[in-house]
Design a protein around this motif. Sequence first.
Motif, PDB file in Angstrom:
ATOM      1  N   ARG A   3     -37.386 -25.938 -39.870  1.00 28.32           N
ATOM      2  CA  ARG A   3     -38.646 -25.858 -39.342  1.00 28.32           C
ATOM      3  C   ARG A   3     -38.312 -26.000 -37.583  1.00 28.32           C
ATOM      4  O   ARG A   3     -39.318 -26.097 -37.039  1.00 28.32           O
ATOM      5  CB  ARG A   3     -39.265 -27.166 -39.729  1.00 28.32           C
ATOM      6  CG  ARG A   3     -39.977 -27.051 -41.075  1.00 28.32           C
ATOM      7  CD  ARG A   3     -40.440 -28.391 -41.651  1.00 28.32           C
ATOM      8  NE  ARG A   3     -39.402 -29.060 -41.861  1.00 28.32           N
ATOM      9  CZ  ARG A   3     -38.754 -29.396 -42.922  1.00 28.32           C
ATOM     10  NH1 ARG A   3     -38.947 -28.396 -43.799  1.00 28.32           N
ATOM     11  NH2 ARG A   3     -37.582 -30.150 -43.097  1.00 28.32           N
ATOM     12  N   LEU A   4     -37.074 -26.215 -37.491  1.00 29.57           N
ATOM     13  CA  LEU A   4     -36.598 -26.347 -35.945  1.00 29.57           C
ATOM     14  C   LEU A   4     -37.063 -25.248 -34.942  1.00 29.57           C
ATOM     15  O   LEU A   4     -36.836 -23.901 -35.317  1.00 29.57           O
ATOM     16  CB  LEU A   4     -35.166 -26.284 -35.922  1.00 29.57           C
ATOM     17  CG  LEU A   4     -34.551 -26.644 -34.348  1.00 29.57           C
ATOM     18  CD1 LEU A   4     -35.211 -27.960 -33.730  1.00 29.57           C
ATOM     19  CD2 LEU A   4     -33.117 -26.863 -34.532  1.00 29.57           C
ATOM     20  N   ALA A   5     -37.903 -25.467 -34.196  1.00 24.66           N
ATOM     21  CA  ALA A   5     -38.492 -24.238 -33.268  1.00 24.66           C
ATOM     22  C   ALA A   5     -37.451 -24.149 -32.066  1.00 24.66           C
ATOM     23  O   ALA A   5     -37.234 -25.485 -31.372  1.00 24.66           O
ATOM     24  CB  ALA A   5     -39.844 -24.433 -32.854  1.00 24.66           C
ATOM     25  N   TRP A   6     -37.360 -22.874 -31.474  1.00 29.17           N
ATOM     26  CA  TRP A   6     -36.323 -22.809 -30.308  1.00 29.17           C
ATOM     27  C   TRP A   6     -36.732 -21.449 -29.615  1.00 29.17           C
ATOM     28  O   TRP A   6     -37.304 -20.508 -30.388  1.00 29.17           O
ATOM     29  CB  TRP A   6     -35.045 -23.273 -30.711  1.00 29.17           C
ATOM     30  CG  TRP A   6     -34.258 -22.183 -31.658  1.00 29.17           C
ATOM     31  CD1 TRP A   6     -34.587 -22.100 -32.831  1.00 29.17           C
ATOM     32  CD2 TRP A   6     -33.195 -21.219 -31.537  1.00 29.17           C
ATOM     33  NE1 TRP A   6     -33.607 -21.281 -33.517  1.00 29.17           N
ATOM     34  CE2 TRP A   6     -33.034 -20.604 -32.725  1.00 29.17           C
ATOM     35  CE3 TRP A   6     -32.581 -20.996 -30.186  1.00 29.17           C
ATOM     36  CZ2 TRP A   6     -31.986 -19.740 -32.950  1.00 29.17           C
ATOM     37  CZ3 TRP A   6     -31.642 -19.791 -30.476  1.00 29.17           C
ATOM     38  CH2 TRP A   6     -31.310 -19.370 -31.613  1.00 29.17           C
ATOM     39  N   THR A   7     -36.055 -21.441 -28.477  1.00 27.49           N
ATOM     40  CA  THR A   7     -36.359 -20.378 -27.757  1.00 27.49           C
ATOM     41  C   THR A   7     -34.767 -19.690 -27.324  1.00 27.49           C
ATOM     42  O   THR A   7     -33.885 -20.280 -26.943  1.00 27.49           O
ATOM     43  CB  THR A   7     -36.666 -20.470 -26.407  1.00 27.49           C
ATOM     44  OG1 THR A   7     -38.422 -20.937 -26.720  1.00 27.49           O
ATOM     45  CG2 THR A   7     -37.005 -19.115 -25.609  1.00 27.49           C
ATOM     46  N   VAL A   8     -34.790 -18.260 -27.787  1.00 24.79           N
ATOM     47  CA  VAL A   8     -33.487 -17.796 -27.493  1.00 24.79           C
ATOM     48  C   VAL A   8     -33.139 -17.576 -25.993  1.00 24.79           C
ATOM     49  O   VAL A   8     -33.921 -16.689 -25.293  1.00 24.79           O
ATOM     50  CB  VAL A   8     -33.081 -16.296 -28.255  1.00 24.79           C
ATOM     51  CG1 VAL A   8     -31.792 -15.842 -27.944  1.00 24.79           C
ATOM     52  CG2 VAL A   8     -33.409 -16.533 -29.548  1.00 24.79           C
ATOM     53  N   THR A   9     -31.905 -17.974 -25.496  1.00 22.73           N
ATOM     54  CA  THR A   9     -31.632 -17.554 -24.242  1.00 22.73           C
ATOM     55  C   THR A   9     -30.237 -17.376 -23.971  1.00 22.73           C
ATOM     56  O   THR A   9     -29.429 -17.826 -24.545  1.00 22.73           O
ATOM     57  CB  THR A   9     -32.047 -18.590 -23.091  1.00 22.73           C
ATOM     58  OG1 THR A   9     -31.133 -20.083 -23.379  1.00 22.73           O
ATOM     59  CG2 THR A   9     -33.465 -19.073 -22.944  1.00 22.73           C
ATOM     60  N   GLY A  46     -35.802 -15.032 -24.481  1.00 23.03           N
ATOM     61  CA  GLY A  46     -37.052 -15.499 -24.663  1.00 23.03           C
ATOM     62  C   GLY A  46     -37.885 -15.400 -25.768  1.00 23.03           C
ATOM     63  O   GLY A  46     -38.937 -15.958 -25.885  1.00 23.03           O
ATOM     64  N   ARG A  47     -37.326 -15.028 -26.976  1.00 19.09           N
ATOM     65  CA  ARG A  47     -37.905 -14.913 -28.283  1.00 19.09           C
ATOM     66  C   ARG A  47     -37.979 -16.185 -28.878  1.00 19.09           C
ATOM     67  O   ARG A  47     -36.945 -16.905 -28.870  1.00 19.09           O
ATOM     68  CB  ARG A  47     -37.025 -13.823 -29.278  1.00 19.09           C
ATOM     69  CG  ARG A  47     -37.831 -13.467 -30.089  1.00 19.09           C
ATOM     70  CD  ARG A  47     -37.095 -12.676 -31.185  1.00 19.09           C
ATOM     71  NE  ARG A  47     -37.820 -12.048 -32.154  1.00 19.09           N
ATOM     72  CZ  ARG A  47     -38.070 -10.659 -32.262  1.00 19.09           C
ATOM     73  NH1 ARG A  47     -37.835  -9.686 -31.242  1.00 19.09           N
ATOM     74  NH2 ARG A  47     -38.895 -10.390 -33.396  1.00 19.09           N
ATOM     75  N   ARG A  48     -38.937 -16.607 -29.373  1.00 14.95           N
ATOM     76  CA  ARG A  48     -39.159 -17.884 -30.186  1.00 14.95           C
ATOM     77  C   ARG A  48     -39.080 -17.759 -31.635  1.00 14.95           C
ATOM     78  O   ARG A  48     -39.206 -16.809 -32.172  1.00 14.95           O
ATOM     79  CB  ARG A  48     -40.853 -18.336 -30.147  1.00 14.95           C
ATOM     80  CG  ARG A  48     -41.096 -18.790 -28.566  1.00 14.95           C
ATOM     81  CD  ARG A  48     -40.484 -20.139 -28.256  1.00 14.95           C
ATOM     82  NE  ARG A  48     -41.138 -21.253 -28.985  1.00 14.95           N
ATOM     83  CZ  ARG A  48     -40.612 -22.597 -28.804  1.00 14.95           C
ATOM     84  NH1 ARG A  48     -39.426 -22.774 -28.219  1.00 14.95           N
ATOM     85  NH2 ARG A  48     -41.040 -23.352 -29.797  1.00 14.95           N
ATOM     86  N   LEU A  49     -38.078 -18.658 -32.122  1.00 14.18           N
ATOM     87  CA  LEU A  49     -37.863 -18.435 -33.513  1.00 14.18           C
ATOM     88  C   LEU A  49     -37.855 -19.774 -33.960  1.00 14.18           C
ATOM     89  O   LEU A  49     -38.182 -20.884 -33.437  1.00 14.18           O
ATOM     90  CB  LEU A  49     -36.018 -18.412 -33.383  1.00 14.18           C
ATOM     91  CG  LEU A  49     -35.562 -16.936 -32.798  1.00 14.18           C
ATOM     92  CD1 LEU A  49     -34.363 -16.902 -33.034  1.00 14.18           C
ATOM     93  CD2 LEU A  49     -36.540 -15.776 -33.249  1.00 14.18           C
ATOM     94  N   THR A  50     -37.958 -19.784 -35.535  1.00 17.93           N
ATOM     95  CA  THR A  50     -38.062 -21.135 -36.189  1.00 17.93           C
ATOM     96  C   THR A  50     -37.063 -21.064 -37.215  1.00 17.93           C
ATOM     97  O   THR A  50     -36.865 -20.040 -38.098  1.00 17.93           O
ATOM     98  CB  THR A  50     -39.519 -21.153 -36.901  1.00 17.93           C
ATOM     99  OG1 THR A  50     -40.438 -20.996 -36.135  1.00 17.93           O
ATOM    100  CG2 THR A  50     -39.734 -22.279 -37.745  1.00 17.93           C
ATOM    101  N   PHE A 105     -33.966 -14.928 -40.202  1.00 13.23           N
ATOM    102  CA  PHE A 105     -34.733 -15.945 -40.938  1.00 13.23           C
ATOM    103  C   PHE A 105     -36.196 -16.302 -40.400  1.00 13.23           C
ATOM    104  O   PHE A 105     -36.875 -16.396 -40.920  1.00 13.23           O
ATOM    105  CB  PHE A 105     -33.849 -17.077 -40.895  1.00 13.23           C
ATOM    106  CG  PHE A 105     -34.506 -18.356 -41.524  1.00 13.23           C
ATOM    107  CD1 PHE A 105     -33.968 -18.795 -42.979  1.00 13.23           C
ATOM    108  CD2 PHE A 105     -35.107 -19.365 -40.936  1.00 13.23           C
ATOM    109  CE1 PHE A 105     -34.479 -19.792 -43.300  1.00 13.23           C
ATOM    110  CE2 PHE A 105     -35.894 -20.315 -41.749  1.00 13.23           C
ATOM    111  CZ  PHE A 105     -35.293 -20.555 -43.101  1.00 13.23           C
ATOM    112  N   SER A 106     -36.176 -16.254 -39.274  1.00 17.74           N
ATOM    113  CA  SER A 106     -37.429 -16.649 -38.434  1.00 17.74           C
ATOM    114  C   SER A 106     -38.364 -15.345 -38.595  1.00 17.74           C
ATOM    115  O   SER A 106     -39.683 -15.549 -39.273  1.00 17.74           O
ATOM    116  CB  SER A 106     -37.206 -16.682 -36.935  1.00 17.74           C
ATOM    117  OG  SER A 106     -38.424 -16.988 -36.237  1.00 17.74           O
TER     118      SER A 106
END
Length: 463
Positions: A398-404, A419-423, A349-350
């Motif tokens: 629209r929610l931004a988050w970082t995969v850990t 560490g990947r930034r997703l929306t 999606f991101s």
Amino acid sequence: MSADLVVRGGTVVDSAWEGPADVLVSDGVVAALLARGTPVDPDVPVVDARGRLVLPGGVDPHCHVGFTSGEYTSLDDHRECTTAAVFGGTTTIVDFAIPRPGQRPLDVARAQRAKIPAGLCDAALHGCVVEWDDTTADQLRVLADEGVRTIKMFTTYRGESMADESTILRTMAALRDLGGMVVVHCEADHIIVDSQEHAAGVDRIGAGDMPATRPELAETASVAEVLAIAESQRTPVYFVHQSTAAAVELVAAARRRGLRAYTETVAHHLLLDESSYAGPEPERFVCCPPLRARESVEALTRHLFTGEISTIGSDHCCYDTAQKREHRHDVRQMPNGLPGVETRLATVFSEFVVGRGLSLTRFVELTAANPARANGLYPRKGSLMPGADADIAIWDPRLAWTVTAAQLHQATDYTPYEGRRLTGRPTTVVVGGRVVVDEGELVDGTARGRYVPAGDIPAGPVQ
């Protein structure tokens, strides 16, 4: 109107339609799609979806749960795998029952099916044939009667799960008359063995050398051969984890000739590339087929937009770092596969909806509707049309988050997307009409996994 649940205020997205609507749920199925604000019984529980997308729960067509290959077994059971799945917005998985040497396909499928009720969501099942004998046709007939109509076959891993050309042909012929389909892992074993022997001879057989040990040619050569067998038998065929545009285009050409043929790709082949093998922990990225060169990845991703890719799976294999590291200096002994059931939807999606303009309906088609269609599960799964199971992912685009890895729910200590930034991600997930995840928290951990039998898979030409 009476109901068990109403999802209000969101934008409903199905594979062929999107628009503002409320979703009315009764007895675990979608009872109706209503104009926003349509009055219902005031006692009916309401899920507030304002400002969010209301998607059919994802259908992951490619999950290995507790999978044994060589000396390694992946670390999750159905409870753990489906917990990760629902947190990621997937509400149906298709697991595999792959025999070890000496085991019967029917026995293994029944044993794997018995594990499904421990899960938090539903599951279907792929069987597997390795060798043809005088009992195989009868076993396939019983499997089809029990709702297992897709049969996995491998053209590599000789001595463990590889099937020869005659076995593939006989299995295809049998399934054609049973409303079934062969699901094929295509890599030409003789090319791989030669590549690995050459790599070992120059001491380049470690995890960092993975791409050269399983070249793109091995995939395309095998796809061409399996397509020829399928065309000779006039039987449908589904290719798992295709990693190159050339392989996808071979399948598309066969489809234009009238063969019912499907291409699956997987999230990591769309989002990662072989530069991962140059990092400090290349073993974490060892999978089959391997991650490809950036140019190959870009060529592959274009087919998300051309329509030539049918489905996106995860090829989820939940090994941990210790398992991946033990034989990191020889990929012939390492476990192949990456954990991904929880991150499949959000990463795609991101990258492609938010980042590259893939339409929402195409996203649903690739990740829910088409996996259900190809595996004989549609319209019960992969849809929000009335009569479908009320499996719903309410999505904040629209929610931004970082995969850990620490914040995921997969039964491993790493993710290839660390560490990947997703929306965008699901915030509320409904399974069979019951809210299971809400605002990122597990609110109902009741084991309710149901086995979903597959219906007939048409053998005729694609319309």
